[in-house]
Design a protein around this motif. Sequence first.
Motif, PDB file in Angstrom:
ATOM      1  N   GLU A   1       0.829  -1.211   0.000  1.00  0.00           N
ATOM      2  CA  GLU A   1       0.000   0.000   0.000  1.00  0.00           C
ATOM      3  C   GLU A   1       0.860   1.255   0.000  1.00  0.00           C
ATOM      4  O   GLU A   1       0.416   2.295  -0.465  1.00  0.00           O
ATOM      5  CB  GLU A   1      -0.939   0.000   1.204  1.00  0.00           C
ATOM      6  CG  GLU A   1      -2.105  -0.950   1.032  1.00  0.00           C
ATOM      7  CD  GLU A   1      -3.168  -0.733   2.078  1.00  0.00           C
ATOM      8  OE1 GLU A   1      -3.757   0.364   2.109  1.00  0.00           O
ATOM      9  OE2 GLU A   1      -3.404  -1.665   2.862  1.00  0.00           O
ATOM     10  N   ASP A   2       2.087   1.167   0.500  1.00  0.00           N
ATOM     11  CA  ASP A   2       2.987   2.318   0.493  1.00  0.00           C
ATOM     12  C   ASP A   2       3.480   2.656  -0.912  1.00  0.00           C
ATOM     13  O   ASP A   2       3.871   3.777  -1.177  1.00  0.00           O
ATOM     14  CB  ASP A   2       4.199   2.054   1.395  1.00  0.00           C
ATOM     15  CG  ASP A   2       3.816   1.906   2.849  1.00  0.00           C
ATOM     16  OD1 ASP A   2       2.757   2.406   3.251  1.00  0.00           O
ATOM     17  OD2 ASP A   2       4.587   1.264   3.585  1.00  0.00           O
ATOM     18  N   GLU A   3       3.470   1.668  -1.801  1.00  0.00           N
ATOM     19  CA  GLU A   3       3.996   1.860  -3.149  1.00  0.00           C
ATOM     20  C   GLU A   3       2.930   2.188  -4.186  1.00  0.00           C
ATOM     21  O   GLU A   3       3.238   2.763  -5.222  1.00  0.00           O
ATOM     22  CB  GLU A   3       4.699   0.591  -3.631  1.00  0.00           C
ATOM     23  CG  GLU A   3       5.886   0.193  -2.810  1.00  0.00           C
ATOM     24  CD  GLU A   3       6.428  -1.137  -3.264  1.00  0.00           C
ATOM     25  OE1 GLU A   3       7.565  -1.148  -3.745  1.00  0.00           O
ATOM     26  OE2 GLU A   3       5.719  -2.160  -3.148  1.00  0.00           O
ATOM     27  N   GLY A   4       1.719   1.765  -3.932  1.00  0.00           N
ATOM     28  CA  GLY A   4       0.683   1.906  -4.950  1.00  0.00           C
ATOM     29  C   GLY A   4      -0.657   2.244  -4.335  1.00  0.00           C
ATOM     30  O   GLY A   4      -0.727   2.743  -3.213  1.00  0.00           O
ATOM     31  N   PRO A   5      -1.709   1.952  -5.061  1.00  0.00           N
ATOM     32  CA  PRO A   5      -3.048   2.256  -4.557  1.00  0.00           C
ATOM     33  C   PRO A   5      -3.347   1.492  -3.267  1.00  0.00           C
ATOM     34  O   PRO A   5      -2.842   0.398  -3.055  1.00  0.00           O
ATOM     35  CB  PRO A   5      -3.979   1.783  -5.664  1.00  0.00           C
ATOM     36  CG  PRO A   5      -3.124   1.546  -6.849  1.00  0.00           C
ATOM     37  CD  PRO A   5      -1.737   1.337  -6.367  1.00  0.00           C
ATOM     38  N   ALA A   6      -4.180   2.086  -2.443  1.00  0.00           N
ATOM     39  CA  ALA A   6      -4.601   1.422  -1.207  1.00  0.00           C
ATOM     40  C   ALA A   6      -5.524   0.257  -1.547  1.00  0.00           C
ATOM     41  O   ALA A   6      -6.156   0.235  -2.588  1.00  0.00           O
ATOM     42  CB  ALA A   6      -5.314   2.421  -0.308  1.00  0.00           C
TER      43      ALA A   6
END
Length: 123
Positions: free
Chosen positions: A54-59
């Motif tokens: 989630e830190d890299e992309g959509p939640a």
Amino acid sequence: MTILAYHRTTIGIAREIAKHGFSDAKWNFGVHDVVTGEDLKVVGVWLADRPLSEDEGPAGDAVLEVTLDLPPDALEPFEIDGVVANACLWVPPAALINPRAQVRILEVDPRTSWWYEAHNGEE
């Protein structure tokens, strides 16, 4: 030949995608277009070559595995550079992906399931 890609989203949307396919969405990545210098905004389906946190992309609490019946270079025109470290990110149109995709829910965050809430209480 096939391409293996991943898409993070909510459990509800993951179920809808597994049943009915992807829908295009608008994305603003906070990077600048190399030609215009404007913020890069695209419309399509967010896919990566590995599961993103989630830190890299959509939640989202679900990760989809997407197997695409496409040659390896088919997604190159849709690659977005400079957004995710150590991963390829593509945003192709849903019309390209849906007829060529086999989708399965790869993982779900257990903390979002009814079982976890019933047995562990709220955090």
